[in-house]
Write a protein that holds these residues in place. Structure first.
Motif, mmCIF file in Angstrom:
data_model
loop_
_atom_site.group_PDB
_atom_site.id
_atom_site.type_symbol
_atom_site.label_atom_id
_atom_site.label_comp_id
_atom_site.label_asym_id
_atom_site.label_seq_id
_atom_site.Cartn_x
_atom_site.Cartn_y
_atom_site.Cartn_z
ATOM 1 N N ILE A 120 1.163 -1.245 -0.176
ATOM 2 C CA ILE A 120 -0.325 0.055 -0.080
ATOM 3 C C ILE A 120 0.999 1.133 0.002
ATOM 4 C CG2 ILE A 120 -1.900 0.997 1.364
ATOM 5 C CD1 ILE A 120 -3.482 -1.651 2.237
ATOM 6 N N ASP A 121 2.211 1.659 0.790
ATOM 7 C CA ASP A 121 3.037 2.262 0.837
ATOM 8 C C ASP A 121 3.730 2.733 -0.522
ATOM 9 O OD1 ASP A 121 1.912 2.902 3.236
ATOM 10 O OD2 ASP A 121 3.961 2.151 4.654
ATOM 11 N N LEU A 163 -9.721 -3.699 -1.482
ATOM 12 C CA LEU A 163 -8.185 -3.058 -1.696
ATOM 13 C C LEU A 163 -9.373 -2.801 -2.528
ATOM 14 C CD1 LEU A 163 -5.154 -5.163 -1.909
ATOM 15 C CD2 LEU A 163 -6.212 -3.868 0.025
ATOM 16 N N GLU A 166 -7.560 1.084 -2.537
ATOM 17 C CA GLU A 166 -6.512 0.880 -2.985
ATOM 18 C C GLU A 166 -5.601 1.077 -3.518
ATOM 19 O OE1 GLU A 166 -5.040 2.294 0.921
ATOM 20 O OE2 GLU A 166 -6.431 1.388 1.804
ATOM 21 N N VAL A 168 -3.660 -0.918 -4.790
ATOM 22 C CA VAL A 168 -2.620 -2.214 -5.024
ATOM 23 C C VAL A 168 -3.805 -3.026 -5.700
ATOM 24 C CG1 VAL A 168 -2.280 -4.245 -3.817
ATOM 25 C CG2 VAL A 168 -1.886 -2.438 -2.348
#
Length: 244
Positions: A120-121, A163, A166, A168
């Motif tokens: 995610i980061d 997700l 997000e 991803v």
């Protein structure tokens, strides 16, 4: 590590995992290859231009130690897995069933859960699961493996939904017959029985699947390849194979 995106490949000591490590390195990724067999892993990683690190996806401490050494992860290829035996339900070896569930489903979950924060980061992460036609079509004698691969497919597809929103992407690649060590492991080292699986037909190679992995991994960030099913021309279903 360089500034290149980092790809983690599990089960990378041979077969699809080793081929995927090579393909991703060629596609520009910094590849960290993980597997249990350290000697085989070192050889495969060197050939791929990857970093080799020990990883047993069935061992929480091994997974934690592996992840602790990563400062970045942009792509996770969940390839570690396996089938053990081909007995019907009436003769099921439940210990083998547990092993299959442990590596194919819980192993997937351990590694994915541990790496999700880094994915995610990264701002453009991706999870690619190497599943199987066994996740789509049950067949006689495959019940334990079918159950494990259906489970792995289910958690992959649930992750895709979880997700949403997000940065991803989540992809599932389900191959049919691929000539690797898969059948040799399934039949406990019985080479004659393993070779018979591919007799009279042309199976996929590990490199064929690795090309699909690299292709899915290099699509633009807004493109999610949800599912790929790929089989040899000689195969039309889990047990529907043309043999010459």
């Amino acid at each position: 590590m360089s500034d290149r995106p980092v790809a983690v490949v599990t089960g990378a000591s041979s077969g699809i995992g080793a081929a995927s490590a090579r393909a991703l390195a060629e596609a520009g990724f910094e590849v960290v290859a993980g597997a249990r067999r350290s000697d085989r892993l070192a050889e495969a990683a060197e050939a791929a231009g990857a970093v080799a690190r020990p990883l047993d996806v069935t061992d929480p401490e091994s997974v934690a130690a592996f992840v602790a050494r990563l400062g970045r992860c942009d792509l996770l290829v969940n390839n570690a897995g396996g089938a053990f035996g081909l007995e019907p339900v009436a003769e099921a070896d439940l210990d083998a069933w547990r092993r299959m569930y442990e590596v194919n489903v819980l192993g997937w979950a351990r590694v994915t859960k541990a790496l999700l924060p880094l994915l995610i980061d990264s701002g453009n992460g991706q999870v690619i699961t190497i599943g199987s036609i066994a996740a789509r079509e049950p067949y006689p004698g495959g019940s334990g493996y079918n159950a494990a691969k259906h489970g792995e497919a289910a958690v992959t597809r649930a992750l895709r939904l979880e997700l949403l929103g997000e940065p991803v992407r989540v992809c599932e690649i389900d191959p049919g017959l691929v000539e690797t060590e898969f059948s040799l492991v399934r039949f406990s080292g019985d080479a004659e029985r393993a070779e018979a699986v591919y007799e009279g037909m042309t199976p996929l190679s590990a490199e064929d699947v690795a090309e699909a992995v690299a292709w899915a991994a290099t699509r633009p960030a807004h493109v999610n390849v949800d599912q790929i099913t790929m089989m040899p021309r000689d195969q039309a279903g889990a047990r529907i194979v043309h043999r010459r």
